[in-house]
Design a protein around this motif. Structure first.
Motif, PDB file in Angstrom:
ATOM      1  N   THR A 104       1.236  -5.775  -0.061  1.00  0.00           N
ATOM      2  CA  THR A 104       0.803  -4.581  -0.789  1.00  0.00           C
ATOM      3  C   THR A 104       1.668  -4.430  -2.027  1.00  0.00           C
ATOM      4  OG1 THR A 104       2.221  -3.108   0.522  1.00  0.00           O
ATOM      5  CG2 THR A 104      -0.047  -3.392   1.274  1.00  0.00           C
ATOM      6  N   GLN A 105       0.999  -4.246  -3.142  1.00  0.00           N
ATOM      7  CA  GLN A 105       1.689  -4.076  -4.412  1.00  0.00           C
ATOM      8  C   GLN A 105       2.455  -2.743  -4.417  1.00  0.00           C
ATOM      9  OE1 GLN A 105       1.151  -7.636  -5.990  1.00  0.00           O
ATOM     10  NE2 GLN A 105       1.956  -6.073  -7.294  1.00  0.00           N
ATOM     11  N   LEU A 106       3.162  -2.484  -5.478  1.00  0.00           N
ATOM     12  CA  LEU A 106       3.979  -1.270  -5.597  1.00  0.00           C
ATOM     13  C   LEU A 106       3.135  -0.016  -5.368  1.00  0.00           C
ATOM     14  CD1 LEU A 106       5.952  -2.353  -8.766  1.00  0.00           C
ATOM     15  CD2 LEU A 106       6.810  -2.310  -6.427  1.00  0.00           C
ATOM     16  N   ALA A 107       3.613   0.849  -4.513  1.00  0.00           N
ATOM     17  CA  ALA A 107       3.025   2.178  -4.258  1.00  0.00           C
ATOM     18  C   ALA A 107       1.617   2.155  -3.663  1.00  0.00           C
ATOM     19  CB  ALA A 107       3.049   3.029  -5.525  1.00  0.00           C
ATOM     20  N   VAL A 108       1.215   1.062  -3.007  1.00  0.00           N
ATOM     21  CA  VAL A 108      -0.102   1.072  -2.375  1.00  0.00           C
ATOM     22  C   VAL A 108      -0.042   1.011  -0.858  1.00  0.00           C
ATOM     23  CG1 VAL A 108      -1.227   0.054  -4.395  1.00  0.00           C
ATOM     24  CG2 VAL A 108      -0.597  -1.400  -2.480  1.00  0.00           C
ATOM     25  N   SER A 109       1.135   0.844  -0.305  1.00  0.00           N
ATOM     26  CA  SER A 109       1.252   0.770   1.146  1.00  0.00           C
ATOM     27  C   SER A 109       1.076   2.158   1.763  1.00  0.00           C
ATOM     28  CB  SER A 109       2.626   0.213   1.541  1.00  0.00           C
ATOM     29  OG  SER A 109       2.667   0.022   2.943  1.00  0.00           O
ATOM     30  N   SER A 110       0.762   2.159   3.047  1.00  0.00           N
ATOM     31  CA  SER A 110       0.727   3.415   3.803  1.00  0.00           C
ATOM     32  C   SER A 110       1.286   3.115   5.189  1.00  0.00           C
ATOM     33  CB  SER A 110      -0.704   3.951   3.915  1.00  0.00           C
ATOM     34  OG  SER A 110      -1.490   3.131   4.765  1.00  0.00           O
ATOM     35  N   ASP A 111       1.776   4.143   5.859  1.00  0.00           N
ATOM     36  CA  ASP A 111       2.321   3.948   7.212  1.00  0.00           C
ATOM     37  C   ASP A 111       1.255   3.380   8.140  1.00  0.00           C
ATOM     38  OD1 ASP A 111       4.749   4.930   6.364  1.00  0.00           O
ATOM     39  OD2 ASP A 111       4.414   6.955   7.150  1.00  0.00           O
ATOM     40  N   LYS A 112       0.030   3.880   7.995  1.00  0.00           N
ATOM     41  CA  LYS A 112      -1.069   3.425   8.847  1.00  0.00           C
ATOM     42  C   LYS A 112      -1.350   1.933   8.607  1.00  0.00           C
ATOM     43  CE  LYS A 112      -5.829   4.562  10.064  1.00  0.00           C
ATOM     44  NZ  LYS A 112      -6.997   5.378   9.728  1.00  0.00           N
ATOM     45  N   ALA A 113      -1.359   1.514   7.348  1.00  0.00           N
ATOM     46  CA  ALA A 113      -1.613   0.111   7.011  1.00  0.00           C
ATOM     47  C   ALA A 113      -0.510  -0.786   7.576  1.00  0.00           C
ATOM     48  CB  ALA A 113      -1.701  -0.063   5.493  1.00  0.00           C
ATOM     49  N   LYS A 114       0.723  -0.369   7.406  1.00  0.00           N
ATOM     50  CA  LYS A 114       1.855  -1.148   7.897  1.00  0.00           C
ATOM     51  C   LYS A 114       1.799  -1.264   9.420  1.00  0.00           C
ATOM     52  CE  LYS A 114       6.865  -1.508   7.715  1.00  0.00           C
ATOM     53  NZ  LYS A 114       8.096  -0.951   7.181  1.00  0.00           N
ATOM     54  N   SER A 115       1.545  -0.165  10.098  1.00  0.00           N
ATOM     55  CA  SER A 115       1.459  -0.173  11.562  1.00  0.00           C
ATOM     56  C   SER A 115       0.347  -1.098  12.040  1.00  0.00           C
ATOM     57  CB  SER A 115       1.190   1.234  12.102  1.00  0.00           C
ATOM     58  OG  SER A 115       2.271   2.070  11.819  1.00  0.00           O
ATOM     59  N   LEU A 116      -0.802  -1.017  11.399  1.00  0.00           N
ATOM     60  CA  LEU A 116      -1.943  -1.847  11.762  1.00  0.00           C
ATOM     61  C   LEU A 116      -1.591  -3.334  11.627  1.00  0.00           C
ATOM     62  CD1 LEU A 116      -4.933  -1.769  12.584  1.00  0.00           C
ATOM     63  CD2 LEU A 116      -5.508  -1.597  10.162  1.00  0.00           C
ATOM     64  N   ALA A 117      -0.958  -3.698  10.525  1.00  0.00           N
ATOM     65  CA  ALA A 117      -0.559  -5.096  10.318  1.00  0.00           C
ATOM     66  C   ALA A 117       0.463  -5.525  11.366  1.00  0.00           C
ATOM     67  CB  ALA A 117       0.007  -5.271   8.913  1.00  0.00           C
ATOM     68  N   GLU A 118       1.462  -4.705  11.584  1.00  0.00           N
ATOM     69  CA  GLU A 118       2.524  -5.065  12.528  1.00  0.00           C
ATOM     70  C   GLU A 118       2.015  -5.122  13.972  1.00  0.00           C
ATOM     71  OE1 GLU A 118       5.641  -2.298  11.506  1.00  0.00           O
ATOM     72  OE2 GLU A 118       6.349  -3.598   9.877  1.00  0.00           O
ATOM     73  N   GLU A 119       1.139  -4.185  14.347  1.00  0.00           N
ATOM     74  CA  GLU A 119       0.574  -4.184  15.707  1.00  0.00           C
ATOM     75  C   GLU A 119      -0.222  -5.455  15.973  1.00  0.00           C
ATOM     76  OE1 GLU A 119      -1.781  -0.599  15.816  1.00  0.00           O
ATOM     77  OE2 GLU A 119       0.017   0.653  15.670  1.00  0.00           O
ATOM     78  N   ASN A 120      -0.774  -6.038  14.916  1.00  0.00           N
ATOM     79  CA  ASN A 120      -1.568  -7.260  15.045  1.00  0.00           C
ATOM     80  C   ASN A 120      -0.776  -8.512  14.672  1.00  0.00           C
ATOM     81  OD1 ASN A 120      -4.572  -6.554  15.715  1.00  0.00           O
ATOM     82  ND2 ASN A 120      -3.829  -4.933  14.367  1.00  0.00           N
ATOM     83  N   ASN A 121       0.546  -8.346  14.570  1.00  0.00           N
ATOM     84  CA  ASN A 121       1.477  -9.455  14.306  1.00  0.00           C
ATOM     85  C   ASN A 121       1.241 -10.193  12.991  1.00  0.00           C
ATOM     86  OD1 ASN A 121       2.974  -9.107  16.747  1.00  0.00           O
ATOM     87  ND2 ASN A 121       1.189  -9.949  17.811  1.00  0.00           N
ATOM     88  N   TYR A 122       0.957  -9.440  11.946  1.00  0.00           N
ATOM     89  CA  TYR A 122       0.828 -10.014  10.606  1.00  0.00           C
ATOM     90  C   TYR A 122       2.115  -9.770   9.831  1.00  0.00           C
ATOM     91  CZ  TYR A 122      -4.086 -10.964  11.096  1.00  0.00           C
ATOM     92  OH  TYR A 122      -5.274 -11.488  11.509  1.00  0.00           O
ATOM     93  N   GLN A 123       2.522 -10.779   9.061  1.00  0.00           N
ATOM     94  CA  GLN A 123       3.642 -10.550   8.153  1.00  0.00           C
ATOM     95  C   GLN A 123       3.141  -9.587   7.088  1.00  0.00           C
ATOM     96  OE1 GLN A 123       5.459 -14.093   6.558  1.00  0.00           O
ATOM     97  NE2 GLN A 123       6.781 -12.926   5.192  1.00  0.00           N
ATOM     98  N   TYR A 124       3.899  -8.535   6.849  1.00  0.00           N
ATOM     99  CA  TYR A 124       3.469  -7.463   5.952  1.00  0.00           C
ATOM    100  C   TYR A 124       4.561  -7.231   4.915  1.00  0.00           C
ATOM    101  CZ  TYR A 124       1.531  -2.851   4.650  1.00  0.00           C
ATOM    102  OH  TYR A 124       0.982  -1.784   3.984  1.00  0.00           O
ATOM    103  N   VAL A 125       4.191  -7.407   3.654  1.00  0.00           N
ATOM    104  CA  VAL A 125       5.124  -7.166   2.562  1.00  0.00           C
ATOM    105  C   VAL A 125       4.659  -5.899   1.865  1.00  0.00           C
ATOM    106  CG1 VAL A 125       6.078  -8.067   0.405  1.00  0.00           C
ATOM    107  CG2 VAL A 125       5.494  -9.641   2.271  1.00  0.00           C
ATOM    108  N   GLU A 126       5.568  -4.946   1.714  1.00  0.00           N
ATOM    109  CA  GLU A 126       5.145  -3.688   1.098  1.00  0.00           C
ATOM    110  C   GLU A 126       5.960  -3.349  -0.142  1.00  0.00           C
ATOM    111  OE1 GLU A 126       5.789  -0.103   3.455  1.00  0.00           O
ATOM    112  OE2 GLU A 126       7.343  -1.137   4.568  1.00  0.00           O
ATOM    113  N   ASN A 127       5.251  -2.724  -1.080  1.00  0.00           N
ATOM    114  CA  ASN A 127       5.878  -2.194  -2.296  1.00  0.00           C
ATOM    115  C   ASN A 127       6.667  -3.235  -3.087  1.00  0.00           C
ATOM    116  OD1 ASN A 127       4.838   0.430  -1.922  1.00  0.00           O
ATOM    117  ND2 ASN A 127       6.406   0.786  -0.365  1.00  0.00           N
ATOM    118  N   LYS A 128       6.070  -4.424  -3.216  1.00  0.00           N
ATOM    119  CA  LYS A 128       6.687  -5.468  -4.021  1.00  0.00           C
ATOM    120  C   LYS A 128       5.621  -6.055  -4.940  1.00  0.00           C
ATOM    121  CE  LYS A 128      10.580  -6.548  -1.303  1.00  0.00           C
ATOM    122  NZ  LYS A 128      11.585  -5.692  -1.797  1.00  0.00           N
ATOM    123  N   CYS A 129       6.004  -6.316  -6.168  1.00  0.00           N
ATOM    124  CA  CYS A 129       5.095  -6.939  -7.113  1.00  0.00           C
ATOM    125  C   CYS A 129       5.120  -8.447  -6.896  1.00  0.00           C
ATOM    126  CB  CYS A 129       5.503  -6.604  -8.542  1.00  0.00           C
ATOM    127  SG  CYS A 129       4.492  -7.472  -9.754  1.00  0.00           S
TER     128      CYS A 129
END
Length: 139
Positions: A104-129
């Motif tokens: 997820t690019q800068l300022a587009v992540s959400s707690d719900k999105a992060k949780s969904l990715a992590e619950e499904n064992n996906y590597q999740y990068v947040e708030n990085k260009c």
């Protein structure tokens, strides 16, 4: 010594760019163009376009053929839509048998999105260009 992100980005060959715009003044266009210039294939995803930067543009992740290998799903949507985009990426992954990194690019992540990715064992990068991080990785 390269960081974990640096190692990831030096091996990326294909990026699905969710919310990729054909408007050259939009950040998603600029970053997709940068990725192309670095030899990375982009798969634009935006229902408003047929083509972006010479590549066929898909309406949604579900429309991307299973035989296209995707290393990273880069999301450029407002944070209120990010969880839906993560769900689309997970659904596509289950259909294709692939498991791309969700970025997820800068300022587009959400707690719900992060949780969904992590619950499904996906590597999740947040708030990085991705462009900034890639530039650091290849420097």
């Amino acid at each position: 010594m390269k960081s974990e992100l640096g190692k990831l980005l030096s091996n990326v060959e294909t990026v699905a760019v969710i919310g990729c715009s054909a408007n050259k003044y939009r950040t998603s266009y600029h970053i997709a163009n940068y990725l192309q210039e670095q030899g990375i294939r982009i798969i634009p995803v935006n229902p408003n376009y047929d083509e972006v930067l010479g590549e066929e543009c898909y309406d949604s992740m579900a429309d991307i053929p299973d035989d296209i290998t995707i290393d990273v799903v880069d999301i450029f949507r407002d944070s209120e839509y990010t969880a839906d985009m993560v769900r689309e990426a997970i659904d596509w992954s289950e259909k294709s048998g692939q498991k791309p990194v969700i970025w997820t690019q800068l300022a587009v992540s959400s707690d719900k999105a992060k949780s969904l990715a992590e619950e499904n064992n996906y590597q999740y990068v947040e708030n990085k260009c991705m462009m900034v991080q890639h530039d650091k990785a290849v420097a």
